[in-house]
Design a protein around this motif. Sequence first.
Motif, mmCIF file in Angstrom:
data_model
loop_
_atom_site.group_PDB
_atom_site.id
_atom_site.type_symbol
_atom_site.label_atom_id
_atom_site.label_comp_id
_atom_site.label_asym_id
_atom_site.label_seq_id
_atom_site.Cartn_x
_atom_site.Cartn_y
_atom_site.Cartn_z
ATOM 1 N N ALA A 14 -12.609 -22.551 -11.923
ATOM 2 C CA ALA A 14 -12.440 -22.599 -13.377
ATOM 3 C C ALA A 14 -12.303 -24.025 -13.894
ATOM 4 N N ARG A 15 -11.662 -24.887 -13.116
ATOM 5 C CA ARG A 15 -11.448 -26.263 -13.559
ATOM 6 C C ARG A 15 -12.512 -27.145 -12.918
ATOM 7 N N ASN A 16 -13.641 -27.230 -13.584
ATOM 8 C CA ASN A 16 -14.741 -28.066 -13.111
ATOM 9 C C ASN A 16 -15.516 -28.592 -14.309
ATOM 10 N N VAL A 17 -16.384 -29.530 -14.071
ATOM 11 C CA VAL A 17 -17.103 -30.188 -15.162
ATOM 12 C C VAL A 17 -17.982 -29.205 -15.920
ATOM 13 N N GLU A 18 -18.739 -28.382 -15.205
ATOM 14 C CA GLU A 18 -19.661 -27.454 -15.876
ATOM 15 C C GLU A 18 -18.912 -26.496 -16.780
ATOM 16 N N ARG A 19 -17.822 -25.916 -16.282
ATOM 17 C CA ARG A 19 -17.070 -24.954 -17.090
ATOM 18 C C ARG A 19 -16.443 -25.644 -18.303
ATOM 19 N N GLN A 20 -15.820 -26.793 -18.098
ATOM 20 C CA GLN A 20 -15.156 -27.445 -19.219
ATOM 21 C C GLN A 20 -16.156 -28.013 -20.230
ATOM 22 N N SER A 21 -17.363 -28.329 -19.780
ATOM 23 C CA SER A 21 -18.380 -28.807 -20.724
ATOM 24 C C SER A 21 -18.757 -27.725 -21.728
ATOM 25 N N ALA A 22 -18.571 -26.470 -21.348
ATOM 26 C CA ALA A 22 -18.935 -25.355 -22.224
ATOM 27 C C ALA A 22 -17.762 -24.866 -23.069
ATOM 28 N N GLU A 23 -16.583 -25.460 -22.897
ATOM 29 C CA GLU A 23 -15.386 -25.007 -23.612
ATOM 30 C C GLU A 23 -14.960 -26.058 -24.626
ATOM 31 N N PRO A 24 -15.083 -25.779 -25.923
ATOM 32 C CA PRO A 24 -14.759 -26.789 -26.944
ATOM 33 C C PRO A 24 -13.314 -27.277 -26.882
ATOM 34 N N GLY A 25 -12.403 -26.442 -26.388
ATOM 35 C CA GLY A 25 -11.004 -26.831 -26.349
ATOM 36 C C GLY A 25 -10.542 -27.377 -25.012
#
Length: 534
Positions: free
Chosen positions: A424-435
């Motif tokens: 869950a805590r990775n670049v790809e996932r966080q790139s898609a999450e505005p918050g």
Amino acid sequence: MTAPWWQSGVIYQIYPRSFQDSNGDGIGDLPGITRRLGYLAELGVDAIWVAPIYPSPMADFGYDVSDYCDVDLRFGTRTDFEDLLAQAHARGLKVLLDFVPNHTSDQHPWFVESRSSRRNPKRDWYLWRDPAPGGGPPNNWISDFGGSAWEWDEASGQYYYHAFLKQQPDLNWRNPGVQAAMHGIMRFWLDRGVDGFRIDVLWHLIKAADFPDNPPNPAYTSALGEMDRLLQLHSTDQPEVHDIAAGLRACADEYRRVGQGERLLIGEIYLPVERLMRYYGEGRPGVHLPGNFQLIAAPRQARALAALIAAYEAALPPGAWPNWVLGNHDRPRVATRLGENQARVAAMLLLTLRGTPTLYYGDELGLSDVPIPADRVQDPRELRQYGKGLGRDPVRTPMPWDDSAHAGFSTAPPWLPLNADWPARNVERQSAEPGSMLALHRRLLAARRTHPALTIGDFALLDAEGNILAYERRHGAERLIVALNLGAQPQRLELPDWAHDCRSLLSTLADLTPVRDGALLLRPNEGVILTLVD
């Protein structure tokens, strides 16, 4: 006048073993960094600092150098480095190398010669001493990794000094040959286009000439590492080190004087502020940025933090440029120290204070320290003092890029464990999450580029009640306010008269906090940047 690139820029520290593996051996490398330059450019940083990549036996993972003018095959080749440098420059990114001038590997040809005979011309390139009267080490100095800092050499009948591992003998910087050789190494890389250096343990470079015992530390407790038993009064921060720093700066400035651009020197220096300031130079230039690590251990109480910032700003010599560091490869990660909510506030602090910030890889994702099982410990400091909590492996774990096998870091099991929440805590996932934490860092870095007040503007603390830290950044007609709630309770900030017509520009939380009736109501664990309404 246009500010030098390093004054308005943000530096991103990369630990190359843990950034990106390109060849499937579980260890990050130079082609891996090159592959991720697009990510770094999109993130919005201006320079990358790459931890040591030189040939090394890896007793201390590259901080034991056996050849300063080449690349360790674990990381690639000189051609790989040249490719990284060219592609980084093409994207507008500067590249800094880690320079390790205090010590070499015991396998470096210089030390092999020095050790071979007391009559060898390079004997005096290192610190050799006879035993103390009655036998034993020449004095009581302690290695930073524990135990005596002196190692007996049976063949030549003397001890040599090592501030760190016995495999890392200290150089004798009082020897002109050492100084000339190190200046030549700097020029070797600067001639190839490197934009500067981070200088490892700069304050260690010169020792007291007569090697007296260090005094005991009155504040020592058994919870501290063995090195803290003594105060390093005679083994570090000697007056002559400033002549050495001036010589290093002169090498870097040669390139500016011939129109090849400003080359940056950052000094690693863990000293109180009043002693730190001397490394800017006394009567002549020192390093551009003596490392300021106060935020790593700073109190999370607003008045105390405001006093720390004010004291640092007041201590700066005329013309000196500040810098701030929130995390690095030797200290616990910010999310571990503060928790994720306050780590977001701390990110806003780091990227809005006056001065050059350094961002440690993975902190933009909110990575925490990773527990390392005993059978996977790599760090020699932890292996020598197990159970003291001094190990650095937990903050050097691989960068998680996506939710594929091994988090996209490698096709093989990585050299250290991944963070447990990597799916869950990775670049790809966080790139898609505005918050996400990553999205917050991108917004903060974009704000720095858009608003000169945040990069080269003036700084002034503002009056605030409760656990709010507030300050103004100003450049020309642009005036911004940064307000940080350092606690878990709502806080009210009464704005100065000139700021009643402000609006929220950026919040560490998902939505913007409005200004009402000349005040800002900060939510728990929230940081806000305000701008005057046009």
